[in-house]
Write a protein that holds these residues in place. Structure first.
Motif, PDB file in Angstrom:
ATOM      1  N   THR A  26       0.859  -1.182   0.000  1.00  0.00           N
ATOM      2  CA  THR A  26       0.000   0.000   0.000  1.00  0.00           C
ATOM      3  C   THR A  26       0.896   1.232   0.000  1.00  0.00           C
ATOM      4  OG1 THR A  26      -0.108   0.228   2.411  1.00  0.00           O
ATOM      5  CG2 THR A  26      -1.715  -1.262   1.362  1.00  0.00           C
ATOM      6  N   LYS A  27       0.293   2.372  -0.219  1.00  0.00           N
ATOM      7  CA  LYS A  27       1.070   3.607  -0.218  1.00  0.00           C
ATOM      8  C   LYS A  27       1.703   3.892   1.141  1.00  0.00           C
ATOM      9  CE  LYS A  27      -1.485   6.019  -3.873  1.00  0.00           C
ATOM     10  NZ  LYS A  27      -0.317   6.306  -4.725  1.00  0.00           N
ATOM     11  N   LYS A  28       1.118   3.302   2.202  1.00  0.00           N
ATOM     12  CA  LYS A  28       1.626   3.539   3.545  1.00  0.00           C
ATOM     13  C   LYS A  28       2.828   2.654   3.887  1.00  0.00           C
ATOM     14  CE  LYS A  28      -2.766   5.157   5.425  1.00  0.00           C
ATOM     15  NZ  LYS A  28      -3.802   4.949   6.458  1.00  0.00           N
ATOM     16  N   GLY A  29       3.030   1.596   3.127  1.00  0.00           N
ATOM     17  CA  GLY A  29       4.181   0.756   3.416  1.00  0.00           C
ATOM     18  C   GLY A  29       4.011  -0.678   2.941  1.00  0.00           C
TER      19      GLY A  29
ATOM     20  N   GLU B  84       4.189   6.492  -0.109  1.00  0.00           N
ATOM     21  CA  GLU B  84       4.095   7.683   0.740  1.00  0.00           C
ATOM     22  C   GLU B  84       4.967   7.572   1.971  1.00  0.00           C
ATOM     23  OE1 GLU B  84       0.004   8.141   1.637  1.00  0.00           O
ATOM     24  OE2 GLU B  84      -0.552   8.883  -0.364  1.00  0.00           O
ATOM     25  N   ASN B  85       5.239   6.335   2.435  1.00  0.00           N
ATOM     26  CA  ASN B  85       6.068   6.142   3.620  1.00  0.00           C
ATOM     27  C   ASN B  85       7.476   6.662   3.329  1.00  0.00           C
ATOM     28  OD1 ASN B  85       8.042   4.720   5.361  1.00  0.00           O
ATOM     29  ND2 ASN B  85       6.241   3.660   6.153  1.00  0.00           N
TER      30      ASN B  85
END
Length: 816
Positions: A216-219, A252-253
């Motif tokens: 995911t974009k978060k990691g 994003e992370n």
């Protein structure tokens, strides 16, 4: 003309049987050894090149940039990455999850422990990427309901004699799950070639997995072993850059955006270039290939040096023959042709004998390396033709110098016995130089043998910081919450002294979990990674660790208890606060590294109050240096290993009791208990094999060198037969004559020791760099190798020198 050359060459060979025997034996051994070595090298370099789409197959590894600037590789990548790449990039054709593992299948009800085999666990996408040849049954479509099992011909022939396996449903003996897994046999395929890192007896197929959101974009979370197939003609380097560029834009992370990257590794390089992948069951080493290539070339070089030396030494016996031929009108080209024909005849006879020796030794080599060789120099006409062409070229090159030398003498000088007038470099000087080269090579290999042997002994004998004797190890298991019950009952059995459930492996140093890099408590702007071992409260006592300061972890203290499973239910802040408040044991080197001055106080920037300091122990093999280690205590850890301390002298009884109890509590599960000493020995199996190879090849090299010296001393005594006779008549002793004939050769060996020592020191220093803990190269190793070489040379020379010294001087002086 050719017929006359061959006839003369044959007569020359038969006339001087000693010369012929030494040359043929030396060349036979050198050629056979070289053929065997290069068969192994060619096989090692051929891995996974036989797949029809080999040029398009890749495995994707992840790379994480650490604080020290180094990169940590990981074989696992998110499944979501594969789906996204296939969706977004036309270069991607297909992907599949693939893992190779050891399993046990229960084919019949009486197979309690099952049949051991290697299984490739993959999905049906792999059938598009790798070409497996069907013998019977069908690979597709996938039959839903259970895993589809594809077995090899050899597995079928071993375990289904006279039966049709297609359609049978069999189960495994589980080591992890609570219940066995069912497999439906759907096809039989031809044996997978041995020269692949995916070597296996069977393939367990599932349907392709669905995207589970691991990216995911978060990691990134999770990961699998994923292989990719690119479309033909794709520039892999450019595509690799495109993947990483897209990933940086997508993520994003900030930490992963900056430090994580992906690397396409060609399937043809996985076998030799996966040192970071401890779980790869079939793995090679490029250094071994370099060593084998060098040893094979050096063996053949020594054999060729013997041939050159003996050929030039025989020049004295053929002076008159050469002079008369020239006076009678022979051209130099004709003489060169004659001598090259002799060289070719020697190599031809030696090649025939070497091929026979090669065929006899090939099964021994396969047994030594532990698997069959997919390639053989005799396997097809093309390879065999190339081998013969190389031997032919070698015979021409090797025979060129003696031929040119013998054909170039002035006829008047040869008839008077004067060979090397007006020559800057005499043939005698060349022979001495080549003898030095021979013994230099042999001494280098002898020093290497000594260094490898003492390094292996050092690794085996070095204290590890715990008691490895009488200690059993059970691999990772799902204890189903019954681990403590099993351990309690186990400790009641005769022959069992202690037991502990622990998340640590002495095989590769694997731990329950590895902490993220923390800020170093003593150094600003520097990170430190800490290995955490989660074990029950009996771990330290069972392993025999020594408490240096403080106390052991104790269930009576609330802060000493750690519950790993509970942390997954917490949010990130709660998890951080909970984990960092847990009491730990640390090692002495960890305390020094982190600047721990007081026990019971949380470590600055880290937390984790240490309550005890253990003497250092080696968490993984001695290839690696000691790193910071924390030990946390959990009352009943799951998905972990077990260590069992047995009473000395009661090992067999303890194993039998263990097996009986296991079947009572885990009746359907496999017990795979191994002695820790056996596990640790396997860590250095590669070094032990290198020791065996060096022992064998150093012996061969010394033998070939001794044969060459023997031939030269035979020639020297024949040339000085009258001198020896005169000396004896004048009162020379046997010892004096032996000393006279031996001195020159001993000098050559001493020169070889001086030349070989710096070469051996440099080579073995480079080899030892792979070990964090290593021996120092001692002066006596060079002295011992030199002494062995001198003794062998003296024994070889003395044998012929004594015979010459004991000969009747009347016969010597009368001989013409």
């Amino acid at each position: 003309m050719i017929r006359n050359y061959l006839k003369t060459a044959w007569r020359t060979m038969v006339k001087d049987k000693t010369y012929a025997t030494i040359n043929i034996l030396g060349l036979t051994i050198g050629l056979a050894a070289c053929m065997l070595v290069f068969t192994v090298v060619i096989d090692e370099l051929s891995y996974d090149k036989f797949w029809s789409r080999a040029d398009d197959l890749y495995k994707v590894n992840s790379s994480n940039k650490m604080a020290d600037g180094l990169y940590q590789k990981n074989r696992y990548t998110p499944l979501g990455l594969a789906y996204m790449l296939k969706e977004r990039f036309p270069e991607m054709e297909q992907f599949a999850t693939i893992n190779s593992s050891e399993a046990r299948l229960r084919i019949r009800n009486d197979d309690l422990d099952g049949i051991a085999l290697t299984v490739i666990d993959t999905d049906t996408n792999a059938l598009e990427m790798f070409d497996f040849q069907v013998v019977s049954g069908q690979l597709t479509p996938f039959v839903a309901g259970q895993k589809n099992l594809v077995i090899t011909e050899s597995f079928r022939d071993r375990h289904f004699k006279g039966e049709e396996p297609i359609g049978k449903i069999i189960e495994d003996v589980p080591t992890w799950s609570k219940s066995p897994t069912s497999y439906l046999i759907t096809a039989v395929i031809k044996d997978i070639p041995q020269n692949t890192h995916l070597r296996a007896d069977a393939i367990a197929l599932t349907s392709p997995p669905a995207d589970n959101g691991e990216l995911t974009k978060k990691g990134i979370r999770g990961g699998r072993n994923i292989y990719y197939m690119l479309k033909p003609g794709t520039d892999a380097v450019a595509f690799n850059d495109k993947i990483n560029s897209w990933f940086r834009d997508f993520m994003e992370n900030p930490n992963e955006k900056k430090n994580v990257s992906f690397e396409l590794q060609p399937v043809t390089e996985i076998y030799l270039d996966s040192d970071f992948d401890s779980e790869l069951t079939v793995r090679g080493n490029r250094n071994t290939i370099y060593i084998l290539t060098g040893v094979g070339a050096l063996l053949l070089l020594i054999a060729c040096i013997n041939f050159v030396n003996l050929s030039t030494a025989r020049a004295m016996k053929r002076l008159k023959e050469t002079g008369v031929r020239k006076i009678l009108g022979a051209q130099r080209s004709q003489l060169v042709g004659q001598f090259l024909t002799e060289s070719l005849l020697f190599f031809s006879v030696s090649t025939i004998l070497a091929v026979g020796l090669y065929r006899l030794a090939l099964p021994v080599i396969e047994s030594f390396i532990g698997h069959g060789l997919a390639h053989s120099l005799l396997a097809n006409v093309g390879t065999f033709g190339v081998t013969l062409a190389l031997v032919f070229a070698m015979s021409i090159v090797t025979g060129a110098y003696p031929a040119w030398l013998l054909s170039g003498f002035n006829p008047s000088n040869t008839l008077r016995g004067k060979l090397f007038q007006d020559r800057i470099v005499s043939a005698g000087g060349m022979r001495k130089a080549l003898v030095v080269v021979q013994f230099t090579i042999a001494i280098v290999v002898l020093v290497a043998l000594l260094v490898v042997r003492y390094q292996v002994d050092y690794l085996a004998d070095k204290p590890l910081g715990y008691d490895k004797e009488n200690l059993l190890h059970i691999g990772v298991r799902n204890w189903e919450g019954k681990g403590q019950t099993f351990k309690t009952e186990l400790k009641k059995l005769p022959g069992i002294e202690a037991a502990s459930i622990a998340g640590w492996s002495p095989v590769d140093g694997a731990v329950t979990f590895r902490t993220l890099p923390f800020d170093h408590p003593l150094k600003d702007d520097e990170k430190i990674e800490i290995q955490c071992i989660v074990a029950d409260f009996d771990f330290v006592q069972t392993l025999g660790f020594k408490l240096q300061e403080g106390r052991h972890l104790n269930a009576a203290y609330a802060t000493d208890a750690f519950e790993l499973n509970a942390t997954w239910q917490m949010d990130s802040l709660e998890r951080h606060q909970y984990i960092n408040s847990r009491a730990v044991l640390i090692t002495a080197s960890t305390a020094e590294m982190l600047g721990v001055q007081e026990l019971g106080v949380p470590i600055p920037k880290l937390g984790y109050p240490p309550v005890g300091v253990l003497q250092d122990f080696h968490r993984e093999s001695l290839h690696h240096a000691l790193g910071p280690v924390f030990i946390l205590a959990e009352q009943n850890p799951d998905y972990t290993r077990m260590f069992i301390r047995t009473t000395p002298g009661m090992e067999k009884q303890a194993q039998e009791s263990l097996m009986k109890l296991w079947r009572e509590i885990y009746p359907n599960r496999l017990l795979d208990a191994q002695w820790v000493t056996d596990i640790l020995d396997k860590q250095y199996e590669a070094e032990q094999k290198q020791q065996t190879l060096f022992s064998f090849f150093s012996g061969l090299m010394l033998f070939l060198s001794a044969m060459g010296v023997f031939g030269l001393i035979v020639h020297a005594t024949q040339q000085r037969v009258k001198e020896i006779g005169v000396r004896k008549v004048l009162g020379a002793s046997v010892a004096g004559i032996v000393r006279l004939l031996s001195t020159d050769f001993v000098k050559l060996v001493l020169i070889a020791v001086a030349v070989a020592s710096p070469i051996a020191w440099w080579a073995m220093s480079k080899w030892l760099e792979d070990f964090a803990y290593r021996i120092d190269i001692q002066w006596w190793m060079f002295a011992a190798a030199g002494l062995v070489a001198i003794v062998i040379a003296l024994l070889t020379v003395s044998w012929q020198a004594v015979r010459a010294a004991l000969a009747n001087p009347v016969d010597s002086l009368r001989d013409e």
